[in-house]
Design an enzyme around this catalytic site. Structure first.
Site, PDB file in Angstrom:
ATOM      1  CG  HIS A  82      -1.808  -1.051   1.287  1.00 36.07           C
ATOM      2  ND1 HIS A  82      -2.833  -1.714   2.284  1.00 36.07           N
ATOM      3  CD2 HIS A  82      -3.288  -1.448  -0.221  1.00 36.07           C
ATOM      4  CE1 HIS A  82      -3.880  -1.850   1.738  1.00 36.07           C
ATOM      5  NE2 HIS A  82      -3.637  -1.651   0.490  1.00 36.07           N
ATOM      6  CG  HIS A  86     -10.440  -7.691  -3.134  1.00 30.54           C
ATOM      7  ND1 HIS A  86     -10.413  -6.296  -2.720  1.00 30.54           N
ATOM      8  CD2 HIS A  86      -8.781  -7.060  -2.383  1.00 30.54           C
ATOM      9  CE1 HIS A  86      -9.352  -5.690  -2.431  1.00 30.54           C
ATOM     10  NE2 HIS A  86      -8.495  -6.152  -2.081  1.00 30.54           N
ATOM     11  CD  GLU A 121      -5.574  -3.526  -2.666  1.00 30.45           C
ATOM     12  OE1 GLU A 121      -6.256  -3.546  -1.254  1.00 30.45           O
ATOM     13  OE2 GLU A 121      -5.457  -2.202  -1.824  1.00 30.45           O
ATOM     14  CG  ASP A 157      -3.135  -6.541  -3.325  1.00 26.37           C
ATOM     15  OD1 ASP A 157      -4.372  -5.739  -4.106  1.00 26.37           O
ATOM     16  OD2 ASP A 157      -3.216  -7.532  -2.322  1.00 26.37           O
ATOM     17  CG  HIS A 193      -9.741  -4.099   2.303  1.00 29.02           C
ATOM     18  ND1 HIS A 193      -8.597  -3.553   1.801  1.00 29.02           N
ATOM     19  CD2 HIS A 193      -8.866  -5.271   1.486  1.00 29.02           C
ATOM     20  CE1 HIS A 193      -8.127  -3.742   1.102  1.00 29.02           C
ATOM     21  NE2 HIS A 193      -8.108  -4.437   0.594  1.00 29.02           N
ATOM     22  CG  ASP A 222      -6.936  -9.318   0.862  1.00 26.13           C
ATOM     23  OD1 ASP A 222      -6.049  -9.108   0.077  1.00 26.13           O
ATOM     24  OD2 ASP A 222      -7.374  -7.916   0.936  1.00 26.13           O
ATOM     25  CE1 TYR A 231      -3.128  -8.447   4.734  1.00 25.81           C
ATOM     26  CE2 TYR A 231      -5.266  -9.172   4.864  1.00 25.81           C
ATOM     27  CZ  TYR A 231      -4.512  -9.066   4.781  1.00 25.81           C
ATOM     28  OH  TYR A 231      -4.839  -8.201   3.527  1.00 25.81           O
ATOM     29  CG  HIS A 252      -1.298 -11.561   0.781  1.00 27.54           C
ATOM     30  ND1 HIS A 252      -1.557 -11.330  -0.454  1.00 27.54           N
ATOM     31  CD2 HIS A 252      -3.001 -10.517   0.613  1.00 27.54           C
ATOM     32  CE1 HIS A 252      -1.773  -9.857  -1.147  1.00 27.54           C
ATOM     33  NE2 HIS A 252      -2.736  -9.308  -0.610  1.00 27.54           N
TER      34      HIS A 252
HETATM   35 FE1  FEO Z   1      -7.219  -5.642  -0.770  1.00 31.28          FE
HETATM   36 FE2  FEO Z   1      -4.916  -7.857  -1.202  1.00 31.28          FE
HETATM   37  O1  FEO Z   1      -5.682  -6.606  -1.617  1.00 31.28           O
END
Ligand code: FEO
Length: 399
Positions: A24, A80, A82, A84, A147, A166, A194, A227
């Site tokens: 981030h 998701h 995002e 990544d 999230h 996530d 996290y 992750h």
């Molecule tokens: Fe919310 Fe691993 O991205």
């Protein structure tokens, strides 16, 4: 070959990012890298679940090709959007067959279009929707704001497997990715960090979602997040920890975080710590400029008391400390008490400003700001000690 099977017919095809030190942007320190976990489910219809961060796309493709040909993939689930996980999306779509179906939430569809344009064959799903792929049924759970607005989980009842993206993840890159192969202390610490840094503001939503999942009566014997570690040995342990963290459960623990110019505020901090320690309180002690912000935030999660100190400079807080106070306000921790302290020369200001910031962060002040002029004398150090003792008593009363 470094893809591996997590269940019969279900393969990890993600990528390890050993060198990542910030996630981030500069917002989250990742001392031990991260992984981008993606999965292939092989059945009558074959499914790709989630992608990786774009710089790792070649490794991702290599891992996919170890277990399946791109042309044989029928569904691509995007839990998701995002980057990544999804920045590999456009190039992955170029490799997949033209009629591949992209499964995502309604917000996921919007997110994909906003990031990568339109023209894909979308199937929008919501909580309870299922897709049969042969011997398995995939069920989707909308996890909006866990999230991001688009977040969702995919559950496979036949395998009792939750693909949670996530949620339940951590930023950690290790060679063996199952929980029973990893150091338990390390993975619980990384999970806590996290949660504290990313999920705390969404605790109420998370509690509702976990209840909703419990009411669906689904059995889970493995959680495979996007992750870090895959929970095959202790899925219940991490679920229970999430419940605890989301409820804002605290213990007899205090954090002292401070910044000092000529050691006076540090002398005060050490005496306050003595007062707390002598009452049996677990104390964590950080000079902000020597400490990692995200590691401090991790310790906030189950601490009852947050005690912040600063010398006054130009009538305000030493600026080094301010971003952490800003984070506290945004993270909205529950059930905390707090206090401020510090030294000043000819005109104070920092302790009052800290107290105001703590209140804005929903932290209940249990002491007036404690201040000394220039250098604390023996009497004032005694006052600092007593300040620590009184906060210790408040911690015990309020737990
Ligand atoms: Fe919310 Fe691993 O991205």
């Amino acid at each position: 070959m470094s893809s591996f099977q997590i269940k019969e017919g279900i393969h990890w095809v993600g990528a390890r990012d050993w060198n990542l030190r910030w996630f981030h942007g500069p917002a989250y320190s990742t001392h031990q890298g991260t992984t981008y976990n993606s999965y292939i489910i092989k059945d009558e219809k074959n499914v790709l679940v989630d992608g990786v961060y774009k710089p790792f796309i070649d490794k991702f493709f290599e891992h996919i090709e170890e277990v399946i040909e791109f042309k044989d993939i029928d569904y691509y689930i995007v839990n998701h959007v995002e980057p990544d996980h999804s920045s590999s999306f456009p190039r992955t779509m170029e490799r997949l067959k033209d009629d591949v179906t992209v499964i995502c939430s309604a917000k996921g569809k919007e997110g994909i279009i906003e990031h990568y344009g339109d023209g894909y064959n979308f199937k929008v799903v919501n909580t309870g929707d299922t897709v049969n792929i042969g011997s398995r049924n995939l069920t989707f759970v909308n996890a909006s704001m866990l999230h991001w607005p688009d977040s969702m989980f995919t559950y496979i009842s036949e395998d009792k497997l939750l693909l949670s993206n996530d949620a339940f993840g951590m930023h950690l890159c290790v060679s063996q990715l199952f929980d029973d192969q990893a150091d338990d202390c390390l993975i619980m610490n990384e999970s806590e960090k996290y949660f504290a840094n990313i999920l705390t503001p969404f605790s109420s939503i998370l509690l509702k979602k976990l209840k909703e999942v419990q009411e669906m009566n689904i059995e889970i014997d493995m959680i495979a997040p996007a992750h870090g570690i895959i929970w095959r040995n202790k899925p219940t342990k991490i679920i229970n920890k999430y419940l605890e963290w989301a409820e804002g459960k605290t213990k007899e623990k205090a954090l002292i975080v401070y910044e000092t110019m000529w050691d006076s505020t540090e002398l005060m901090a050490k005496k306050i710590a003595d007062g707390l320690i002598d009452q049996g309180i677990e104390v964590h002690f950080y000079r902000k400029s020597d400490s990692d912000k995200n590691d401090i935030i991790k310790e906030f999660l189950d601490a009852k008391a947050i005690i912040v100190g600063s010398s006054t400079i130009n009538n305000v807080i030493i600026p080094e400390l301010v971003p952490l106070l800003e984070e506290l306000e945004g993270l909205r921790f529950k059930n905390k008490i707090g206090a401020s302290f510090g030294s000043y020369g000819w005109r104070g200001g920092a302790t009052k400003r800290i107290a105001d910031r703590l209140e804005k962060a929903n932290i209940k002040l249990v002491e007036k700001p404690l201040e000394v002029i220039y250098v604390p004398n023996q009497e004032q150090l005694k006052e600092c000690y007593e300040f620590g003792v009184r906060i210790a008593h408040k911690i015990k009363q309020e737990i």
